[in-house]
Design a protein around this motif. Structure first.
Motif, PDB file in Angstrom:
ATOM      1  N   ALA A 119       0.800  -1.236   0.000  1.00 12.78           N
ATOM      2  CA  ALA A 119       0.000   0.000   0.000  1.00 12.78           C
ATOM      3  C   ALA A 119       0.827   1.279   0.000  1.00 12.78           C
ATOM      4  O   ALA A 119       0.338   2.335  -0.385  1.00 12.78           O
ATOM      5  CB  ALA A 119      -0.958   0.008   1.192  1.00 12.78           C
ATOM      6  N   TYR A 120       2.075   1.185   0.411  1.00 14.63           N
ATOM      7  CA  TYR A 120       2.928   2.369   0.444  1.00 14.63           C
ATOM      8  C   TYR A 120       3.812   2.488  -0.793  1.00 14.63           C
ATOM      9  O   TYR A 120       4.695   3.324  -0.845  1.00 14.63           O
ATOM     10  CB  TYR A 120       3.783   2.373   1.720  1.00 14.63           C
ATOM     11  CG  TYR A 120       2.938   2.495   2.965  1.00 14.63           C
ATOM     12  CD1 TYR A 120       2.526   3.730   3.436  1.00 14.63           C
ATOM     13  CD2 TYR A 120       2.519   1.353   3.657  1.00 14.63           C
ATOM     14  CE1 TYR A 120       1.729   3.845   4.564  1.00 14.63           C
ATOM     15  CE2 TYR A 120       1.724   1.460   4.792  1.00 14.63           C
ATOM     16  CZ  TYR A 120       1.332   2.704   5.237  1.00 14.63           C
ATOM     17  OH  TYR A 120       0.541   2.818   6.341  1.00 14.63           O
ATOM     18  N   LEU A 144      -5.211   8.977   7.756  1.00 13.13           N
ATOM     19  CA  LEU A 144      -4.580  10.282   7.594  1.00 13.13           C
ATOM     20  C   LEU A 144      -5.647  11.345   7.444  1.00 13.13           C
ATOM     21  O   LEU A 144      -6.668  11.123   6.785  1.00 13.13           O
ATOM     22  CB  LEU A 144      -3.711  10.314   6.336  1.00 13.13           C
ATOM     23  CG  LEU A 144      -2.580   9.304   6.208  1.00 13.13           C
ATOM     24  CD1 LEU A 144      -1.924   9.444   4.839  1.00 13.13           C
ATOM     25  CD2 LEU A 144      -1.567   9.489   7.318  1.00 13.13           C
ATOM     26  N   ILE A 145      -5.390  12.484   8.032  1.00 16.07           N
ATOM     27  CA  ILE A 145      -6.193  13.676   7.737  1.00 16.07           C
ATOM     28  C   ILE A 145      -5.233  14.658   7.087  1.00 16.07           C
ATOM     29  O   ILE A 145      -4.155  14.944   7.627  1.00 16.07           O
ATOM     30  CB  ILE A 145      -6.826  14.289   8.995  1.00 16.07           C
ATOM     31  CG1 ILE A 145      -7.752  13.279   9.673  1.00 16.07           C
ATOM     32  CG2 ILE A 145      -7.594  15.569   8.618  1.00 16.07           C
ATOM     33  CD1 ILE A 145      -8.343  13.772  10.990  1.00 16.07           C
ATOM     34  N   VAL A 146      -5.617  15.137   5.924  1.00 14.75           N
ATOM     35  CA  VAL A 146      -4.784  16.047   5.150  1.00 14.75           C
ATOM     36  C   VAL A 146      -5.546  17.353   4.996  1.00 14.75           C
ATOM     37  O   VAL A 146      -6.711  17.357   4.578  1.00 14.75           O
ATOM     38  CB  VAL A 146      -4.450  15.440   3.772  1.00 14.75           C
ATOM     39  CG1 VAL A 146      -3.648  16.412   2.924  1.00 14.75           C
ATOM     40  CG2 VAL A 146      -3.716  14.119   3.941  1.00 14.75           C
ATOM     41  N   GLN A 147      -4.890  18.435   5.350  1.00 19.06           N
ATOM     42  CA  GLN A 147      -5.499  19.756   5.194  1.00 19.06           C
ATOM     43  C   GLN A 147      -4.540  20.627   4.394  1.00 19.06           C
ATOM     44  O   GLN A 147      -3.354  20.733   4.744  1.00 19.06           O
ATOM     45  CB  GLN A 147      -5.778  20.396   6.555  1.00 19.06           C
ATOM     46  CG  GLN A 147      -6.478  21.732   6.438  1.00 19.06           C
ATOM     47  CD  GLN A 147      -6.835  22.313   7.792  1.00 19.06           C
ATOM     48  OE1 GLN A 147      -6.131  22.117   8.765  1.00 19.06           O
ATOM     49  NE2 GLN A 147      -7.946  23.016   7.839  1.00 19.06           N
ATOM     50  N   ALA A 148      -5.049  21.201   3.322  1.00 20.82           N
ATOM     51  CA  ALA A 148      -4.254  22.062   2.448  1.00 20.82           C
ATOM     52  C   ALA A 148      -2.965  21.364   2.006  1.00 20.82           C
ATOM     53  O   ALA A 148      -1.901  21.971   1.976  1.00 20.82           O
ATOM     54  CB  ALA A 148      -3.954  23.390   3.140  1.00 20.82           C
ATOM     55  N   ILE A 152       4.596  10.781   4.833  1.00 21.46           N
ATOM     56  CA  ILE A 152       4.396   9.741   5.845  1.00 21.46           C
ATOM     57  C   ILE A 152       5.764   9.293   6.349  1.00 21.46           C
ATOM     58  O   ILE A 152       6.578   8.781   5.583  1.00 21.46           O
ATOM     59  CB  ILE A 152       3.603   8.544   5.274  1.00 21.46           C
ATOM     60  CG1 ILE A 152       2.236   9.002   4.772  1.00 21.46           C
ATOM     61  CG2 ILE A 152       3.459   7.448   6.330  1.00 21.46           C
ATOM     62  CD1 ILE A 152       1.458   7.939   4.026  1.00 21.46           C
ATOM     63  N   PRO A 153       6.024   9.471   7.653  1.00 18.32           N
ATOM     64  CA  PRO A 153       7.365   9.159   8.163  1.00 18.32           C
ATOM     65  C   PRO A 153       7.687   7.660   8.175  1.00 18.32           C
ATOM     66  O   PRO A 153       8.790   7.260   7.836  1.00 18.32           O
ATOM     67  CB  PRO A 153       7.354   9.721   9.576  1.00 18.32           C
ATOM     68  CG  PRO A 153       5.926   9.894   9.939  1.00 18.32           C
ATOM     69  CD  PRO A 153       5.166  10.034   8.659  1.00 18.32           C
ATOM     70  N   ARG A 154       6.751   6.844   8.549  1.00 18.24           N
ATOM     71  CA  ARG A 154       6.970   5.395   8.635  1.00 18.24           C
ATOM     72  C   ARG A 154       5.978   4.730   7.690  1.00 18.24           C
ATOM     73  O   ARG A 154       4.791   4.676   7.979  1.00 18.24           O
ATOM     74  CB  ARG A 154       6.739   4.928  10.075  1.00 18.24           C
ATOM     75  CG  ARG A 154       7.019   3.470  10.281  1.00 18.24           C
ATOM     76  CD  ARG A 154       6.907   3.103  11.771  1.00 18.24           C
ATOM     77  NE  ARG A 154       6.789   1.669  11.885  1.00 18.24           N
ATOM     78  CZ  ARG A 154       5.685   1.033  12.269  1.00 18.24           C
ATOM     79  NH1 ARG A 154       4.613   1.708  12.620  1.00 18.24           N
ATOM     80  NH2 ARG A 154       5.659  -0.275  12.323  1.00 18.24           N
ATOM     81  N   LYS A 155       6.468   4.244   6.600  1.00 13.27           N
ATOM     82  CA  LYS A 155       5.610   3.719   5.539  1.00 13.27           C
ATOM     83  C   LYS A 155       5.363   2.224   5.722  1.00 13.27           C
ATOM     84  O   LYS A 155       5.785   1.405   4.903  1.00 13.27           O
ATOM     85  CB  LYS A 155       6.206   4.032   4.184  1.00 13.27           C
ATOM     86  CG  LYS A 155       6.219   5.527   3.891  1.00 13.27           C
ATOM     87  CD  LYS A 155       6.971   5.838   2.637  1.00 13.27           C
ATOM     88  CE  LYS A 155       6.963   7.296   2.300  1.00 13.27           C
ATOM     89  NZ  LYS A 155       7.552   8.180   3.268  1.00 13.27           N
ATOM     90  N   SER A 156       4.685   1.887   6.785  1.00 11.83           N
ATOM     91  CA  SER A 156       4.268   0.501   7.014  1.00 11.83           C
ATOM     92  C   SER A 156       3.115   0.515   7.996  1.00 11.83           C
ATOM     93  O   SER A 156       2.900   1.492   8.711  1.00 11.83           O
ATOM     94  CB  SER A 156       5.432  -0.338   7.561  1.00 11.83           C
ATOM     95  OG  SER A 156       5.809   0.127   8.842  1.00 11.83           O
ATOM     96  N   GLY A 157       2.371  -0.577   8.000  1.00  5.82           N
ATOM     97  CA  GLY A 157       1.258  -0.724   8.926  1.00  5.82           C
ATOM     98  C   GLY A 157      -0.069  -0.305   8.335  1.00  5.82           C
ATOM     99  O   GLY A 157      -0.148   0.567   7.485  1.00  5.82           O
TER     100      GLY A 157
END
Length: 130
Positions: free
Chosen positions: A74-75, A101-105, A91-96
């Motif tokens: 998925a990453y 995620l909430i993304v704003q602007a 994303i700092p740790r691309k696993s799990g």
């Protein structure tokens, strides 16, 4: 109804139709990262997805799912096309999975991993929506 009233009524309807119903959705995105072979992801969907879709918060955001055939993939960049690519880079740790995620602007403002963190994600979202 006279012509002038009809014209103004038509303009008002057209303006309302062209105006965004809410300013928030274009700016706030909620993203689920997972896969069909991820038991916790399947559990989250079974237990929480219907309530999430029926919630008032859902109608105020853009909802997206990044789902690979195998959640371990998925990453990979191929699942993050277009405007999702800059989000993956943040994303700092691309696993799990499931990851919420909430993304704003264009910036990640909330990043929670695991079914048990869904409540934290909703709390963060409610604060953003004010």
């Amino acid at each position: 109804m006279n012509r002038r009233a009809l014209l103004f009524a038509g303009l008002a309807v057209a303006a309302a139709a062209g105006a965004p119903a809410r300013a928030v959705p274009a700016e706030i995105r909620v993203i689920l990262i997972g896969g069909p072979d991820c038991p916790p992801c399947v559990r989250w969907k079974r237990e929480y997805l219907a309530a999430w879709i029926a919630s008032p918060e859902f109608r105020q955001v853009a909802w997206e799912e990044v789902e690979a055939a195998r959640f371990r993939e998925a990453y990979q960049e191929r699942y993050w096309p277009g405007d999702l690519a800059p989000i993956l880079a943040q994303i700092p740790r691309k696993s799990g999975a499931p990851r919420f995620l909430i993304v704003q602007a264009g910036r990640i403002v909330s990043n929670h991993l695991g079914v048990s963190k869904w409540a934290s994600t909703l709390d963060d979202l409610r604060k953003l929506l004010g």
